[in-house]
Design an enzyme around this catalytic site. Structure first.
Site, PDB file in Angstrom:
ATOM      1  N   GLY A   1       1.033  -1.178   0.498  1.00  0.00           N
ATOM      2  CA  GLY A   1       0.177  -0.095   0.204  1.00  0.00           C
ATOM      3  C   GLY A   1       1.058   1.215   0.245  1.00  0.00           C
ATOM      4  N   GLY A   2       0.076   2.270   1.128  1.00  0.00           N
ATOM      5  CA  GLY A   2       0.783   3.539   0.969  1.00  0.00           C
ATOM      6  C   GLY A   2       1.965   3.482   1.362  1.00  0.00           C
TER       7      GLY A   2
ATOM      8  N   GLY B   1      24.418  10.715 -30.089  1.00  0.00           N
ATOM      9  CA  GLY B   1      23.973  11.349 -29.077  1.00  0.00           C
ATOM     10  C   GLY B   1      24.725  10.544 -27.460  1.00  0.00           C
ATOM     11  N   ALA B   2      24.773   9.378 -27.307  1.00  0.00           N
ATOM     12  CA  ALA B   2      24.998   8.231 -26.355  1.00  0.00           C
ATOM     13  C   ALA B   2      26.388   8.851 -26.412  1.00  0.00           C
ATOM     14  CB  ALA B   2      25.310   6.879 -26.290  1.00  0.00           C
TER      15      ALA B   2
END
Length: 566
Positions: A214-215, A451-452
């Site tokens: 859960g939370g 770009g790498a």
């Protein structure tokens, strides 16, 4: 002045508490004997000035008995599941006899026989340095979170920030205490807020040693590192029962949120321990590389180089194949560069085309980032981009220099990557490197394309010192791909004329490599500081780190914070 001690991994073999020597995490359950140290159970009276023993008040005796009974109860419940008690876990985490508990009976009722709340808080030492801890106790109300537990955790975190020391969380909880309703949920909000306040200021490590649902999962999710175990360790927002009711899907707890799933698939966790003892030992080891806070420098360890380093330097020349399409294990390169060949991986099972982790260079902790040619040629994809970015941010937050070893063909192509957000998620690497202000040293081992090349610690993006091996290739594209684009008309004409297209393509590729792909252009532009032989790599990194030791942070603007591609 930082104390000089032995290597962090070497010291992992030392001063381990006695409980850890028999740790197995087997179905038979861990064993323990004698009263738990650090509790009122050890009270035995006080010695007066005249040497006589003073009588113990009945209230103290009552509290001590409650403490003993509570631990006996915890052993029966936890050992039956093959798990340690919260206090046994603390024995494994801290140096012997250094744990000091705070708020032992907070949230309890001594008169009614209630020993305390479902969380233990306090301070101890890891390799002689102070660390704060909270350990959820599943034997008390399932380790659930109520007002008393939340107040204890928040108080501990406030103290840790005031003292500027790390926080370790041992998680084993059934979640929010239903009986307390929204009051229990509110405590998670208070903890979230403090965790965010502490983020990047003090190291925060979470060990998931039981359920976390859960939370409650967002408490560890906000911390720096999450450690899980192969058994008994689970994290999920929505449990199997709810999923079955709402979607009809049948899934087990391990399949949904077990240790392996979150280490290898989701990337939520950073290490998968064989058992609790292994998980806790990993936390100790990581803490040995990190400073106590962002205001401090990392610890320094005694180190003396010798014959082993000379042999390792020679091996470097033989590891990387000349053929840029032939894979190799970048871990072999890393181990030849770092002290004693010791490298502590982070996210080892996740996004394996990139490798990140901690090591030492000349006794100084560093973060290492590298492409892994053994896995998908070391390509960057959505997962490896996030893995690299988060680790660089961690190193920058805690003053660890970043060593980047580059052998990357580019970003992974494909509609699946585009749809998964390679633009947004790939930009995280740029954001991490461009904002980092720690010393950064980059070595191109073989290839760095497109770009790498720019995002993997290039000088253009902010690295301080950049080097390349003689066989390195730096270009927009590899020779084969570039020739097919640049000379597509020439190749087509050759085909129509009946010439050997493959031979022409090879000639053009060789020419492209000679004039464009090698590192000469980058050297001439100043993007590469020097061409070095592989054998020089460790020496050059050492010299660079010594040169950059005086690098200081400088605010570049008056902005509150950036708005990175989260």
């Amino acid at each position: 002045m930082t104390d000089v001690v032995t290597s962090p991994n070497t010291r992992a073999l030392l001063d381990r508490p006695a409980v850890g020597s028999s740790a197995s995490g087997s179905a038979a359950g861990p064993t323990s004997s004698g009263p738990t140290r650090g509790t009122a159970a050890n009270a035995g009276g006080q010695t007066g000035a005249d040497g006589g023993r003073q009588p113990i008040r009945s209230a103290v005796i009552r509290a001590a008995q409650l403490a003993r009974d509570a631990e006996d109860h915890a052993r029966k419940r936890q050992h039956a599941k093959g798990k340690y008690t919260a206090r046994e876990r603390l024995d494994l985490l801290f140096d012997t006899d250094t744990f000091e508990e705070i708020g032992r009976f907070s949230g309890g009722n001594i008169n009614d026989g209630v020993a305390g709340s479902a969380v233990i808080t306090g301070f101890g030492e890891v390799y002689g340095r102070k660390v704060a801890v909270y350990a959820q106790d599943f034997s008390v109300k399932g380790g659930t979170m109520g007002r008393a537990e939340g107040a204890k955790i928040c108080h501990l975190m406030d103290m840790a920030m005031d003292l500027k020391i790390p926080v370790v969380a041992l998680i084993d909880s059934g979640g929010a205490r239903i009986q307390e309703g929204v009051a229990a949920l509110t405590q998670y909000g208070h903890i979230f807020r403090r965790t965010c306040d502490a983020s990047g200021f003090i190291p925060q490590i979470s060990l998931i040693l039981g359920p976390c649902a859960g939370g409650a999962v967002y408490c560890p999710a906000l911390t720096d590192l999450i450690i899980m175990t192969k058994e008994n360790s689970n994290m999920f927002v929505t449990g199997p029962d709810v999923i079955k009711v709402t979607t009809g899907e049948t899934v087990s707890m391990d399949e949904l949120g077990g240790g392996y799933v979150h280490n290898a698939k989701s990337g939520v966790a950073h290490y998968l321990g064989e058992d609790e003892a292994d998980a806790i030992d990993y936390a100790r080891t990581v803490l040995a590389y990190l400073p106590s806070s962002s205001d401090a420098k990392p610890p320094v360890y005694a180190y003396a180089s010798g014959h082993a380093e000379a042999e390792a330097a020679k091996r470097l020349a033989t590891i990387v194949p000349a053929n840029d399409r032939q894979p190799y294990d970048v871990l072999d390169v890393i181990r030849c560069i770092v002290d004693y060949g010791e490298f502590v991986q982070v996210h080892e099972l996740f996004a394996q085309s990139a490798v990140v982790g901690f090591a030492c260079i000349d006794g100084h902790p560093v973060g290492v980032v590298a492409n892994q040619p053994n896995v998908r040629a070391g390509i960057l994809d959505v997962d490896s981009s996030e893995k690299v970015a988060r680790f660089v941010r961690l190193c920058d937050a805690f003053n660890l220099p970043v060593i980047t070893l580059v052998d990357v063909p580019g970003y992974k192509p494909g509609s699946d990557q585009e749809h998964a957000g390679i633009i947004r998620r790939g930009a995280k690497v740029i954001y991490a490197y461009a904002n980092a202000q720690v010393p950064m040293v980059t070595v191109i081992l073989r290839k760095a394309f497109g770009g790498a090349y720019i995002v993997m610690g290039s000088k253009a993006i902010g690295a301080d010192m950049n080097f390349a091996w003689p066989s390195s290739q730096i270009a927009v594209l590899g020779a084969a791909g570039a020739v097919n684009i640049i000379h597509r008309k020439d190749l087509q004409k050759a085909k129509e004329a009946g010439r050997d297209v493959n031979e022409l393509r090879k000639q053009l590729a060789d020419e492209y490599e000679r004039t464009t792909v090698n590192a000469n252009l980058s050297l001439e532009m100043g993007e590469i500081d020097a061409m070095i032989d592989p054998e020089q790599t460790r020496e050059v990194i050492e010299q660079s780190l010594r040169l950059l030791a005086g690098k200081r942070r400088h605010p570049r603007t008056t902005k509150h914070h950036g708005n990175g591609p989260l």
